[in-house]
Every structure is written in structure tokens, then in C-alpha cells.
Design an enzyme around this catalytic site. Sequence first.
Site, PDB file in Angstrom:
ATOM      1  N   GLY A 413       0.798  -1.214   0.000  1.00 17.11           N
ATOM      2  CA  GLY A 413       0.000   0.000   0.000  1.00 17.11           C
ATOM      3  C   GLY A 413       0.833   1.267   0.000  1.00 17.11           C
ATOM      4  N   ARG A 415       2.167   3.112   2.329  1.00 21.74           N
ATOM      5  CA  ARG A 415       3.399   3.120   3.126  1.00 21.74           C
ATOM      6  C   ARG A 415       4.484   2.316   2.426  1.00 21.74           C
ATOM      7  NH1 ARG A 415       6.729   0.991   7.154  1.00 21.74           N
ATOM      8  NH2 ARG A 415       7.315   2.544   8.730  1.00 21.74           N
ATOM      9  N   CYS A 416       4.117   1.182   1.858  1.00 22.44           N
ATOM     10  CA  CYS A 416       5.100   0.352   1.151  1.00 22.44           C
ATOM     11  C   CYS A 416       5.741   1.099  -0.018  1.00 22.44           C
ATOM     12  CB  CYS A 416       4.443  -0.918   0.618  1.00 22.44           C
ATOM     13  SG  CYS A 416       3.830  -2.054   1.869  1.00 22.44           S
ATOM     14  N   MET A 417       4.955   1.959  -0.671  1.00 21.80           N
ATOM     15  CA  MET A 417       5.413   2.639  -1.881  1.00 21.80           C
ATOM     16  C   MET A 417       6.205   3.911  -1.607  1.00 21.80           C
ATOM     17  SD  MET A 417       2.230   2.248  -4.537  1.00 21.80           S
ATOM     18  CE  MET A 417       1.130   3.289  -3.569  1.00 21.80           C
TER      19      MET A 417
END
Length: 428
Positions: A413, A415-417
Site C-alpha cells: 500500500g 506506506r510500502c510505496m
Amino acid sequence: MSSIVEITSQRDTRNKLKHPIHVTSEIGTLRTVLLKRPGKEVENLTPEYLQRLLFDDIPYLPIIQREHDYFAETLKNRGIEVLYLEKLVVETLSNPEIKKQFVDDILRESKANVNGAASVLKEYLLSFSTADMVDKVMSGILKKEIEPEKKSHLYEFMEDHYPFYLDPMPNLYFTRDPAASIGNGLSINRMREPARRRESLFMQYIMKHHPRFAGHDVPVWLDRDFGFSIEGGDELILSEEVVAIGVSARTSARAIEKLALNLFKRQDSIKKVVAVEIPKCRAFMHLDTVFTMVDYDKFTIHPEIQGPQGNMNVYILEKGVDDEHVNITHRTNLQEALKEVLGLNELVLIPCGGGDEIAASREQWNDGSNTLAIAPGVVVTYDRNYISNGLLRQHGIEVIEILSSELSRGRGGPRCMSMPIVRENLHK
């Protein structure tokens, strides 16, 4: 009229923010962030090699790029400086000698010497402009690109159905994992899966050679040569004094302890490292896929990581009697442990999908708990997780939704990106 104390505090904050990396919380106002726009590497995914390259599906490139651009513009519209990994790498490799050394390193780490092809691959990569070379390294090199016009060696006649000399890196748009900002330094991570291990080499070169970072003596709290894996999706900066790290499918207990030892030895701000054990499966890949901070006293959580009465294994690491040891104490309730280390009387855990058996599982799979806080109580989320988003709003959180039909296929999501580079300090 501002008091002398306020003026001094503002000056101190500005001075701290002059450092190229400054992240002392999960929720401080985001000023600079690192992204990677999905590129040709996504189109080099095929059904046969999805598992090898850690994907469940093949995103449609024009749409995933459009959605990522929307994400980037959303951040820019909030006054956030967006840096792109691919651009930083190109600028880093402007020196021809550094460029050659990088090619040697990437080929060695890619184990690209298939049938002695390394010298041919090196010549091929160096024939491109730096920008095109970086794009080629990230997107992968197909064997058919450099097949000889006339076969003259026995191995050239042999059948080899694997199409790549250099594997694509489709996970690069998840910039959170290869490195993680902690205070004025960072960890440059040894990735767990071979398909992603090369990714942190980019950050190593950027820190060492890019003019924005080189010369600032940015501390590397743990480098990518350490023998055990750790990934940024498991690293959460809860406050200036507390870091939480997931013991997960991708991050090992040994790496967490080593990082804690290095932090306690080399800086004074961080006093506690909280190791949170989560189920080791793909659905719960990192701590931030099941747990993120959205405000001073509010967190999202996927209820399935907790046992009865909210029990799970939580370990608090603190400085030991010397530089080689940490003190470790065990807790079984995450909510109580967080209140303890953050000095809070009350704390709210907001359940993904409202805690509903079906909705929670569906929305967690689509990263309903993976929020990017851009200020206290302000988060970026995927639009598809409408139940989780509605619940966040009920708890007073400002939710900024982004498009997600193709971005979510990579199982990560907002945060991951994103890798925060600079955040403002929280006001105490």
C-alpha cells in the site's frame, strides 16, 4: 510576540532539517519522500516467473503508472517534495568510473555470468546513456537482446528457456523496503528474497556518491552486507526514542538485535527497540501490512495478528551493560506495551475492515492497514478499502484516498510505496 524559547525551538528544527535525512516519527509532517514510478520492469512479468519475482498478478502498465502519478501528485499537492529513485540513481552515476563500478557490482550480484556472458553484458550496458542504462538494469535484460548474429560456440546452440540474462526488478516501486530512515541515518537492508536483494545496492550508491547525500556523513546503522535479513516494511519509528520492528517472514530476530546494538552504541536519542512478532506468511508480509501509526495515540491493526485477549509476543530491547549486549524484556499485550513505551494513558487500535471476518481479511489483503501518515491524524490510503477508511474517519483521522486497482496487485500500500527522507519533529 514569539518567546525566545519558541524562536530557539524553530531555529533548532530548521537546523536539524538541513541534514539530508531526518525521520524521528511515523506521523511527523512529511517534507521529503522517495518514490519509484513503475516502469518496463512490470511488463517483463510473465505467469511462469511470477512466484520467482514475488508477484501474484501482472499489473497493466499504463494504468499502474497513472495511479502512481496520482499518488505522487497527491503528495506534491500537500507540499511534499517527491524524489524519484530512478532519477537519483542516474545523477549518482554521472561519473564514468562510478558508473563502471556500479555495472560490475550489479552484474556480480545478479549472478549474470551465464555461459560467461558478464563481459558482453557489461559492454552492452555501458553502450547506453546513463539514464537508459539505469532503466535497462531495473527492467531486466532479455537474452534475445544480445544474441550473436552467428553462433560460434557450443553453448550458443544449447536450449535454455529462461528468457533473462538480468532479471527485472518489478518490486522497486515499493521503496520502503530496501532502506529505512531512522533519525539522521538509515539502515541499508539485506533483503530476504533473492529477487529483491539487488534493490538496496541503489541506495548504497546514492548515499555514497549522490551530491545531496555524499559528504554529509550519513550514518548507516546496519548495512546490506550483514548476514541476516531485515526490510523497511518492518521498521516503524514510533517516536524520537522508540523504534518498533516486526519479526516477520522477511525480517530476522538477529538483524533486529544487531540494529538495536548499533543504534544504542552510535546515537543517544533512541532508547528502546520494540520487536513485535507477527505470523510469518505472505499475507502478513511485514509489520506495516498489519499495523501502522496514524496519530499520536491511534494505530491501525489487523486483528488476526493477535491471540486471545490481544496476546502476542512483544520484546522490548534496551541498552545493556556493554556494547555487545541488550536487555530484553517480554510483553504479551501489544496495546499495553505501546502505552508503556510511548508514555500514553490511553491508546486506540483501529481494526482493519472493522474487525469483520470477511471484510478484515479482504481489506488487509489489499493493504487496508498499510497507511502512509503525512502529518499527525492525516493519512493516505487505497480507495478500495472503504470500510477501513470509514472507520479511520470515525476516529477523527483525515483520510486521503488514492486510486488502487493496479497498484494493489503488487501486495503493498501507500506506506510500502514510499520511503520518508525528511519529516518534521513532533511538537512535545
